[in-house]
Design a protein around this motif. Structure first.
Motif, PDB file in Angstrom:
ATOM      1  N   LYS A  31      33.351  81.071  37.864  1.00 27.02           N
ATOM      2  CA  LYS A  31      34.823  81.170  37.970  1.00 27.02           C
ATOM      3  C   LYS A  31      35.292  82.525  37.445  1.00 27.02           C
ATOM      4  N   GLU A  81      32.242  64.962  33.276  1.00 26.59           N
ATOM      5  CA  GLU A  81      30.834  65.357  33.203  1.00 26.59           C
ATOM      6  C   GLU A  81      30.059  64.434  32.284  1.00 26.59           C
ATOM      7  N   TRP A 108      37.015  71.188  29.223  1.00 26.33           N
ATOM      8  CA  TRP A 108      37.269  72.288  30.158  1.00 26.33           C
ATOM      9  C   TRP A 108      38.461  73.091  29.679  1.00 26.33           C
ATOM     10  N   LEU A 110      41.053  63.579  43.373  1.00 26.63           N
ATOM     11  CA  LEU A 110      39.921  64.369  43.894  1.00 26.63           C
ATOM     12  C   LEU A 110      40.437  65.616  44.600  1.00 26.63           C
ATOM     13  N   ILE A 167      29.523  71.530  38.758  1.00 26.67           N
ATOM     14  CA  ILE A 167      30.436  71.961  37.687  1.00 26.67           C
ATOM     15  C   ILE A 167      29.813  73.080  36.838  1.00 26.67           C
ATOM     16  N   PRO A 201      32.401  67.100  44.228  1.00 30.36           N
ATOM     17  CA  PRO A 201      31.945  68.197  43.346  1.00 30.36           C
ATOM     18  C   PRO A 201      32.480  68.129  41.917  1.00 30.36           C
ATOM     19  N   MET A 202      33.603  67.434  41.702  1.00 29.20           N
ATOM     20  CA  MET A 202      34.242  67.447  40.381  1.00 29.20           C
ATOM     21  C   MET A 202      33.990  66.184  39.567  1.00 29.20           C
ATOM     22  N   ILE A 236      36.144  81.191  44.953  1.00 31.52           N
ATOM     23  CA  ILE A 236      35.495  79.885  45.022  1.00 31.52           C
ATOM     24  C   ILE A 236      36.437  78.895  45.692  1.00 31.52           C
ATOM     25  N   GLU A 237      35.951  78.229  46.716  1.00 33.45           N
ATOM     26  CA  GLU A 237      36.718  77.145  47.320  1.00 33.45           C
ATOM     27  C   GLU A 237      35.911  75.859  47.221  1.00 33.45           C
ATOM     28  N   THR A 238      36.474  74.875  46.508  1.00 31.94           N
ATOM     29  CA  THR A 238      35.787  73.599  46.337  1.00 31.94           C
ATOM     30  C   THR A 238      36.387  72.580  47.298  1.00 31.94           C
ATOM     31  N   ILE A 239      35.533  71.844  47.967  1.00 31.56           N
ATOM     32  CA  ILE A 239      35.978  70.874  48.975  1.00 31.56           C
ATOM     33  C   ILE A 239      35.558  69.476  48.538  1.00 31.56           C
ATOM     34  N   PRO A 240      36.569  68.601  48.357  1.00 31.96           N
ATOM     35  CA  PRO A 240      36.243  67.286  47.793  1.00 31.96           C
ATOM     36  C   PRO A 240      35.398  66.431  48.728  1.00 31.96           C
ATOM     37  N   LEU A 247      30.287  76.232  38.720  1.00 30.29           N
ATOM     38  CA  LEU A 247      31.693  76.631  38.652  1.00 30.29           C
ATOM     39  C   LEU A 247      31.984  77.352  37.333  1.00 30.29           C
ATOM     40  N   LYS A 248      31.445  76.800  36.231  1.00 26.78           N
ATOM     41  CA  LYS A 248      31.645  77.424  34.917  1.00 26.78           C
ATOM     42  C   LYS A 248      31.112  78.849  34.898  1.00 26.78           C
ATOM     43  N   PRO A 285      37.270  70.678  37.013  1.00 19.09           N
ATOM     44  CA  PRO A 285      36.318  69.553  36.946  1.00 19.09           C
ATOM     45  C   PRO A 285      36.933  68.332  36.269  1.00 19.09           C
ATOM     46  N   LEU A 286      36.690  67.152  36.843  1.00 12.94           N
ATOM     47  CA  LEU A 286      37.271  65.933  36.288  1.00 12.94           C
ATOM     48  C   LEU A 286      36.443  65.347  35.158  1.00 12.94           C
ATOM     49  N   ILE A 315      40.004  60.810  50.599  1.00 10.21           N
ATOM     50  CA  ILE A 315      40.077  61.638  49.384  1.00 10.21           C
ATOM     51  C   ILE A 315      41.350  61.262  48.623  1.00 10.21           C
ATOM     52  N   SER A 341      39.534  69.531  43.161  1.00  6.07           N
ATOM     53  CA  SER A 341      38.844  70.543  43.960  1.00  6.07           C
ATOM     54  C   SER A 341      39.751  71.723  44.267  1.00  6.07           C
ATOM     55  N   ASN A 355      40.016  73.868  41.343  1.00  3.75           N
ATOM     56  CA  ASN A 355      38.741  74.129  40.663  1.00  3.75           C
ATOM     57  C   ASN A 355      38.762  73.622  39.220  1.00  3.75           C
TER      58      ASN A 355
END
Lengths: 233, 233
Positions: B115, A142, A231, A130, B108, B101-102, B120-124, B111-112, A139-140, A126, A134, A137
């Motif tokens: 949030k 889309e 975002w 990244l 995403i 996820p990102m 929310i826990e995001t795991i790469p 998430l929008k 987002p990178l 990772i 995450s 939260n």
């Protein structure tokens, strides 16, 4: 046949290592550990220490952080040579690297020296961006937008161009020219869709979304800025 | 307090999931599984199936792959609503997503919608380009070069500009305009520092470094091209 494993270990949290990385760490007989200072601690080694066999042989190697190219080449040639010999003797050898092995990593030098000589298995990790995206939260990228990952050291004009023209950006190594980068973001009025994170995944991590109150002493070599014009924080 | 976990699971190999991802999969009470076709198999679900509790509740949700925006919005609103209700009832809820996820992920959208409503826990996760680079021992980017990740669908002129001007590129979703992309690479004489990979980490994976002999039937929606002008195959 013995294998040389190049293992990406993420940026600080030992749980960011993949199952494949943990499995490889369990297979190796020797682990090469790069340290920035002589007898200094290795961040990568520290991340994986709980996954290592008790009888694992550790070979610490000093990598000079100065920019004398001869010294650097010598250090790389020497470690590559040692790894090659160990693998030829039938040992499974590991090398751990922060983030991902194929993204701005010193491991790439080793790969250049060793490819086509021994079995090499590279295990992804990772990256800092990244990890930050995450954990915050954020987002990178889309849709059909490109994602631009750019070192802040690339030069002001180029950096300004990317920030103006692109939607999704990761700016790495924001350290020396921190004020410059912040000024460009403010000029472009992108504060609300940007985030500054220093020392991601470490105990002294700092996250800024408010650009007016950044404490300069928090800005380290491991500072990254994410921008996503699609975002808002 | 209950948590919604968004978990990146990589692109096919269950061992590419991080330790943190596996840990979260063990904590959840309900797993939401997106499927592209009604009653179709979910790739992401298949990757993680060995990490799931036997009594885990699976909620399959159909995501229309057509481009009717109203239908899509309705599907997202509905799944977000269900997840919110489950978390408010004290359930730990998981959602698995291919890659990270990102990065170009449907997560995403969730998430929008969620949030500031629930934890929310995001795991790469390991993206397709990180997976390909490591598995093919193909370095993505070094030094002060930017890394440009760009969907092939961005349009010929823009794509050509990036390929001409940048050193390190990842071209995603090379499917509809496959010939066009290959032609640009040939025009720029970049065949030797490019690699075409389709279905990375899957059983029917194909890797091409020889651009003259690409079998078109191997080119799928999950085809990616890596270019690094500083590297030769």
């Amino acid at each position: 046949m013995a294998v040389f494993y190049g293992i990406g270990v993420g940026v600080g949290d030992s749980k960011a290592v993949t199952m494949k990385g943990v499995e490889a760490l369990g297979k190796i007989d020797i682990l090469y550990v790069p340290t920035a200072k002589k007898e200094g601690k290795s961040v990568a080694h520290n991340i994986v220490k709980d996954y290592l066999k008790s009888n694992l042989e550790i070979k610490e190697r000093h990598f000079p952080m100065n920019y004398n190219q001869d010294e650097l080449n010598e250090a790389w040639d020497s470690i590559a040579n040692d790894i090659e010999n160990d693998v030829r003797e039938g040992k499974n050898v590991g090398f751990v690297t922060i983030g991902d092995p194929m993204v701005y990593s010193t491991y790439i030098y080793l790969l250049k020296l060793l490819k086509n000589k021994i079995n090499i298995e590279t295990i992804p990790g990772i990256t800092s961006f990244l990890d930050i995206a995450s954990s915050e939260n954020f987002p990178l990228v889309e849709g059909e937008n490109p994602l631009i990952v750019v070192p802040a050291t690339i030069g002001t004009e180029k950096l300004k161009k990317y920030i103006k023209e692109e939607v999704s950006l990761v700016i790495m190594k924001v350290y020396k020219n921190f004020h410059e980068v912040i000024d460009i973001i403010k000029e472009e009025k992108l504060e609300k869709c940007s985030i500054v994170v220093s020392n991601s995944s470490k105990e002294d991590k700092k996250v800024y979304t408010d650009f007016e109150n950044i404490d300069e002493k928090d800005i380290s070599y491991f500072t990254t800025i994410l921008i996503n014009k699609g975002w808002e924080n």
